[in-house]
Motif scaffolding. Structure first.
Motif: not given
Length: 60
Positions: A30, A32-36, A54
């Protein structure tokens, strides 16, 4: 692999067996917030509705 990040489940912290820089095929990825983020098979099953919640509408 030098400089590769260690992989751990974002929910429970479990690490994959063997080479911890490569998650098993059964793990969920996933962004999330630009991080994997990676989720182990158990957490993926338990938290499936939260993961689907999401997703953008175009995924359906």
């Amino acid at each position: 692999m030098t400089g590769a990040a260690m992989v751990a489940c974002a929910w429970c912290g479990a690490a994959p067996p063997g080479d911890a820089t490569v998650p098993p095929l059964t793990w969920t990825s996933s962004v999330e917030g630009g991080r994997q983020a990676w989720y182990c098979e158990r957490c993926s099953r338990v938290h499936l509705r939260a993961i689907e919640g999401r997703l953008d509408a175009e995924w359906f």
